[in-house]
Design an enzyme around this catalytic site. Structure first.
Site, PDB file in Angstrom:
ATOM      1  N   CYS A   1     -13.000 -43.486 -62.913  1.00  0.00           N
ATOM      2  CA  CYS A   1     -13.379 -43.056 -61.555  1.00  0.00           C
ATOM      3  C   CYS A   1     -14.122 -41.722 -61.572  1.00  0.00           C
ATOM      4  O   CYS A   1     -14.636 -41.283 -60.544  1.00  0.00           O
ATOM      5  CB  CYS A   1     -12.147 -42.945 -60.665  1.00  0.00           C
ATOM      6  SG  CYS A   1     -11.316 -44.523 -60.431  1.00  0.00           S
TER       7      CYS A   1
ATOM      8  N   HIS B   1     -18.937 -44.830 -57.797  1.00  0.00           N
ATOM      9  CA  HIS B   1     -18.695 -46.266 -57.615  1.00  0.00           C
ATOM     10  C   HIS B   1     -18.286 -46.471 -56.161  1.00  0.00           C
ATOM     11  O   HIS B   1     -18.025 -45.503 -55.442  1.00  0.00           O
ATOM     12  CB  HIS B   1     -17.594 -46.763 -58.559  1.00  0.00           C
ATOM     13  CG  HIS B   1     -16.265 -46.118 -58.296  1.00  0.00           C
ATOM     14  ND1 HIS B   1     -15.919 -44.891 -58.810  1.00  0.00           N
ATOM     15  CD2 HIS B   1     -15.218 -46.504 -57.529  1.00  0.00           C
ATOM     16  CE1 HIS B   1     -14.714 -44.557 -58.384  1.00  0.00           C
ATOM     17  NE2 HIS B   1     -14.256 -45.526 -57.594  1.00  0.00           N
TER      18      HIS B   1
ATOM     19  N   HIS C   1     -21.387 -46.797 -45.613  1.00  0.00           N
ATOM     20  CA  HIS C   1     -22.579 -46.777 -46.467  1.00  0.00           C
ATOM     21  C   HIS C   1     -23.029 -45.364 -46.822  1.00  0.00           C
ATOM     22  O   HIS C   1     -24.224 -45.089 -46.945  1.00  0.00           O
ATOM     23  CB  HIS C   1     -23.720 -47.604 -45.855  1.00  0.00           C
ATOM     24  CG  HIS C   1     -23.467 -49.077 -45.979  1.00  0.00           C
ATOM     25  ND1 HIS C   1     -22.540 -49.730 -45.206  1.00  0.00           N
ATOM     26  CD2 HIS C   1     -23.993 -50.007 -46.800  1.00  0.00           C
ATOM     27  CE1 HIS C   1     -22.509 -51.006 -45.542  1.00  0.00           C
ATOM     28  NE2 HIS C   1     -23.372 -51.206 -46.520  1.00  0.00           N
TER      29      HIS C   1
HETATM   30 NI    NI Z   1     -12.686 -45.373 -56.321  1.00  0.00          NI
END
Ligand code: NI
Length: 134
Positions: free
Chosen positions: A35, A41, A82
Site C-alpha cells: 500500500c 492504488h 474519483h
Molecule cells: Ni488501499
C-alpha cells in the site's frame, strides 16, 4: 417517542497511497507494505451513514432521506469520488488517507450538517471496514 436508526449506503471510488511523512522510506515500506507503492492504488468504497431520531407520528419517519442524500452527495461524495486523496483532498494534507482517517474526515464534514448523525461505516475491501461514532 421510539427512536429508530436509519442507514443509507453511498459509493465512491478513490485512489490513495499509504505513506507517512514522519516515517523513513524503509519504515513506510515496512508499515504499509504494498500500500506504500509510490504510484498509489484505488478502492471502490462503500460508505454507510446512520442517523437516528424519534419517529414522527405524522409522517412515520425518523429522518428526511432526501435531505440526507443531498448533504452526503454534495459535501462528501463530490469531494472524494474519483480523486487521489493524497493530492486532491486538502483534509489529507499531513494526514495519511487510511480507512481510519477517511472515516474520521467524513465524520468531521457530515457532523456539521447532520446533528443526528450516529455512525459511519466505511467499507474499503470485501474483508475490511471501519466504523466511527465520533
Ligand atoms: Ni488501499
Amino acid at each position: 417517542m421510539p427512536k429508530v436508526f436509519l442507514t443509507r449506503r453511498y459509493k465512491f471510488s478513490a485512489a490513495h497511497r499509504l505513506h507517512s511523512e514522519t516515517l523513513s522510506e524503509e519504515e513506510n515500506r515496512r508499515v504499509y507494505g504494498k500500500c506504500n507503492n509510490p504510484a498509489g492504488h484505488g478502492h471502490n468504497y462503500c460508505l454507510e451513514v446512520t442517523v437516528t431520531g424519534p419517529v414522527d407520528p405524522e409522517t412515520g419517519m425518523c429522518s428526511d432521506v432526501e435531505e440526507l442524500d443531498r448533504v452526503v452527495k454534495e459535501s462528501v461524495i463530490e469531494k472524494l469520488d474519483h480523486k487521489h486523496l493524497n493530492f486532491e483532498v486538502e483534509e489529507f494534507d499531513g494526514r495519511v488517507p487510511t480507512g481510519e482517517n477517511i472515516v474520521q474526515v467524513v465524520w468531521e464534514i457530515l457532523s456539521k450538517s447532520l446533528p443526528h448523525l450516529y455512525q459511519l461505516r466505511l467499507q474499503e475491501t470485501r474483508d475490511n471496514f471501519f466504523e466511527y461514532r465520533g
